[in-house]
Design a protein around this motif. Structure first.
Motif, mmCIF file in Angstrom:
data_model
loop_
_atom_site.group_PDB
_atom_site.id
_atom_site.type_symbol
_atom_site.label_atom_id
_atom_site.label_comp_id
_atom_site.label_asym_id
_atom_site.label_seq_id
_atom_site.Cartn_x
_atom_site.Cartn_y
_atom_site.Cartn_z
ATOM 1 N N PHE A 119 0.820 -1.237 0.093
ATOM 2 C CA PHE A 119 0.001 0.072 0.168
ATOM 3 C C PHE A 119 0.901 1.575 -0.016
ATOM 4 C CE2 PHE A 119 -3.627 -2.495 1.974
ATOM 5 C CZ PHE A 119 -4.236 -2.725 0.624
ATOM 6 N N GLY A 120 2.272 1.199 0.657
ATOM 7 C CA GLY A 120 3.043 2.282 0.690
ATOM 8 C C GLY A 120 3.400 2.851 -0.450
ATOM 9 N N LYS A 121 3.826 1.727 -1.303
ATOM 10 C CA LYS A 121 4.392 1.936 -2.657
ATOM 11 C C LYS A 121 3.207 2.510 -3.586
ATOM 12 C CE LYS A 121 8.654 0.270 -2.994
ATOM 13 N NZ LYS A 121 9.896 1.225 -3.641
ATOM 14 N N ILE A 180 0.360 4.101 -3.058
ATOM 15 C CA ILE A 180 -0.156 5.462 -2.450
ATOM 16 C C ILE A 180 0.769 6.414 -3.021
ATOM 17 C CG2 ILE A 180 0.706 6.093 -0.300
ATOM 18 C CD1 ILE A 180 -2.436 6.219 0.224
ATOM 19 N N MET A 206 -8.668 7.849 -6.865
ATOM 20 C CA MET A 206 -9.188 8.416 -5.833
ATOM 21 C C MET A 206 -10.109 7.579 -4.808
ATOM 22 S SD MET A 206 -10.195 12.493 -6.323
ATOM 23 C CE MET A 206 -11.507 12.215 -7.460
ATOM 24 N N LYS A 207 -10.879 6.522 -5.511
ATOM 25 C CA LYS A 207 -11.548 5.680 -4.721
ATOM 26 C C LYS A 207 -10.460 4.663 -4.280
ATOM 27 C CE LYS A 207 -16.093 5.857 -6.751
ATOM 28 N NZ LYS A 207 -16.747 6.158 -5.449
ATOM 29 N N LYS A 241 -7.297 5.136 -3.333
ATOM 30 C CA LYS A 241 -6.661 5.658 -2.162
ATOM 31 C C LYS A 241 -7.741 5.548 -0.938
ATOM 32 C CE LYS A 241 -4.198 9.679 -1.012
ATOM 33 N NZ LYS A 241 -3.632 11.071 -1.182
ATOM 34 N N THR A 242 -8.938 5.875 -1.180
ATOM 35 C CA THR A 242 -10.171 5.992 0.035
ATOM 36 C C THR A 242 -10.032 4.651 0.633
ATOM 37 O OG1 THR A 242 -11.331 7.527 -1.404
ATOM 38 C CG2 THR A 242 -12.312 6.603 0.372
ATOM 39 N N ILE A 287 -7.725 2.196 0.618
ATOM 40 C CA ILE A 287 -6.306 2.154 1.445
ATOM 41 C C ILE A 287 -6.562 2.834 2.850
ATOM 42 C CG2 ILE A 287 -4.092 2.542 1.395
ATOM 43 C CD1 ILE A 287 -4.052 1.893 -1.526
ATOM 44 N N ILE A 288 -7.096 4.054 2.882
ATOM 45 C CA ILE A 288 -7.161 4.730 4.068
ATOM 46 C C ILE A 288 -8.146 4.206 5.108
ATOM 47 C CG2 ILE A 288 -7.764 7.177 4.906
ATOM 48 C CD1 ILE A 288 -6.633 8.463 2.181
ATOM 49 N N LYS A 289 -9.320 3.665 4.330
ATOM 50 C CA LYS A 289 -10.271 3.032 5.319
ATOM 51 C C LYS A 289 -9.592 1.663 6.258
ATOM 52 C CE LYS A 289 -14.541 3.793 2.860
ATOM 53 N NZ LYS A 289 -15.409 2.906 1.912
ATOM 54 N N LYS A 314 -6.319 1.408 6.682
ATOM 55 C CA LYS A 314 -5.297 2.102 7.745
ATOM 56 C C LYS A 314 -6.074 2.470 8.883
ATOM 57 C CE LYS A 314 -1.306 1.050 5.673
ATOM 58 N NZ LYS A 314 -0.473 0.234 6.369
ATOM 59 N N LYS A 315 -7.209 3.092 8.499
ATOM 60 C CA LYS A 315 -8.006 3.673 9.833
ATOM 61 C C LYS A 315 -8.412 2.719 10.536
ATOM 62 C CE LYS A 315 -11.620 7.120 10.643
ATOM 63 N NZ LYS A 315 -12.911 6.140 10.695
ATOM 64 N N ILE A 372 -5.507 1.150 12.858
ATOM 65 C CA ILE A 372 -4.555 2.081 13.622
ATOM 66 C C ILE A 372 -4.140 1.656 14.724
ATOM 67 C CG2 ILE A 372 -6.100 3.736 14.579
ATOM 68 C CD1 ILE A 372 -4.776 6.056 13.080
ATOM 69 N N LEU A 405 -8.569 9.990 9.558
ATOM 70 C CA LEU A 405 -7.349 9.433 9.980
ATOM 71 C C LEU A 405 -6.253 10.336 10.505
ATOM 72 C CD1 LEU A 405 -5.758 6.796 9.656
ATOM 73 C CD2 LEU A 405 -4.801 7.519 7.465
ATOM 74 N N LYS A 421 4.240 4.497 4.923
ATOM 75 C CA LYS A 421 4.223 5.341 3.849
ATOM 76 C C LYS A 421 2.706 6.019 3.742
ATOM 77 C CE LYS A 421 8.079 4.163 0.962
ATOM 78 N NZ LYS A 421 8.488 3.649 -0.004
ATOM 79 N N VAL A 422 1.886 5.101 3.972
ATOM 80 C CA VAL A 422 0.379 5.581 3.583
ATOM 81 C C VAL A 422 0.090 6.815 4.722
ATOM 82 C CG1 VAL A 422 -2.074 5.268 3.912
ATOM 83 C CG2 VAL A 422 -0.295 3.556 2.760
#
Lengths: 234, 77
Positions: free
Chosen positions: A6-8, A10, A217-218, A220-221, A223-225, A227-228, A231, B44, B64-65
């Motif tokens: 995911f890091g790469k 994003i 954009m979707k 990325k959203t 991936i953020i979900k 990560k959230k 956390i 987040l 990274k994220v």
């Protein structure tokens, strides 16, 4: 497989979004200029042929995205790749939008050329069925959100839906329909003049750039979900 | 000449409505998608704000994220 972390991903997503934003309006202006001003009118249909420049790319995108998500869903079902799950989830709403746009713009093209907004002929009906498959697919993500059955349900919809794709493609040849046969052929000579082919591909490029932007954009959203949710484990 | 262009040989309604519908619905999806992305980025970042600063820095270094989100939200301290 670090490339697919995911890091790469994003980092590349942000770069691609910036790139698309930088060229999108230029490509859009060129595409619209060709579609609405420079391209000639058809000798039979007159200016209504300009609807083709949004109708045909929309239909191509609607069909292509369903084929991609069907393959992606089946691969995910077999190999359980999380990225593929996010990939198809991010693509599906874009496919639904363009399938709906193909139907609506087709209807707006049908009225002046066929004399009717809608006919239950093979091409139009099979496109409507594709739209329903998209709706079932997207609804499944919401209804079976936390269910272990979700991959099976998505695979079932994909298998049934993918059968419809060749039906859409060949419906104009297999049955007598109001819809004209394909003018552009991958194998063989296309029966469309370059003065119309260029604007068509320019508008396809515009819509593909738009699709890429929404998809990124979707994605990325999603991936953020994740990560959230995770956390506390970080 | 502008009237002629808008009239599109008498088919202006069908042509302009087609292009307008595509533009409006594409814009709606773009707006909704961007709004959702910003919402989750903000949420987040707010979750991370609640963490002790050392923990936050460690997470930002290892993910990274997270570092990308914090950078975009200007909350990396």
């Amino acid at each position: 497989m670090d490339f697919f972390s995911f890091g790469k991903i994003i980092v590349y997503i942000d770069k691609f979004i910036k790139f698309i934003n930088s060229i999108f309006f230029l490509v859009l202006i060129i595409g619209l200029s060709f579609a609405l001003i420079i391209s000639p009118m058809d000798y039979l249909q007159g200016d209504t042929v300009r609807i083709m420049y949004v109708h045909v790319p929309s239909a191509w995108i609607g069909l292509s995205i369903f084929s991609i998500i069907a393959i992606g869903t089946l691969l995910n079902f077999v190999f359980k790749i999380k990225n593929l799950y996010l990939f198809v989830k991010s693509l599906a709403p874009i496919g639904l939008l363009f399938t709906c746009l193909a139907i609506v713009t087709g209807s707006l093209w049908g009225k002046p050329t066929w004399g009717t907004w809608w006919a239950w002929d093979a091409r139009l009906t099979s496109m409507l069925i594709l739209m329903l498959f998209y709706v079932f697919f997207i609804m499944s993500f919401k209804i079976f959100k936390d269910s272990e059955k979700l991959p099976q349900i998505l695979s079932a919809i994909s298998i049934l839906g993918i059968i419809n794709i060749p039906i859409i493609k060949y419906s104009v040849e297999w049955w007598s329909t109001l819809h004209q046969p394909a003018s552009i052929k991958i194998m063989g000579t296309s029966s469309i003049h370059s003065s119309m082919l260029v604007p068509l591909f320019l508008m396809l490029l515009v819509l593909l750039l738009y699709c890429a932007l929404i998809f990124l954009m979707k994605y990325k959203t999603e991936i953020i979900k994740i990560k959230k949710r995770n956390i506390k484990r970080l | 000449m502008i009237n002629e262009f808008l009239n599109m040989g008498g088919y202006g309604f069908y042509i302009w409505t087609s292009f307008l519908i595509v533009t409006v619905f594409c814009f709606i999806l773009y707006y909704k998608t961007k709004k959702t992305l910003k919402k989750y980025e903000k949420e987040l970042a707010q979750e991370l704000e609640k963490l002790p600063i050392e923990h936050r820095k460690r997470i930002a270094r290892s993910s990274k994220v997270i570092s990308s989100i914090l950078a975009s939200q200007n909350k990396l301290s």
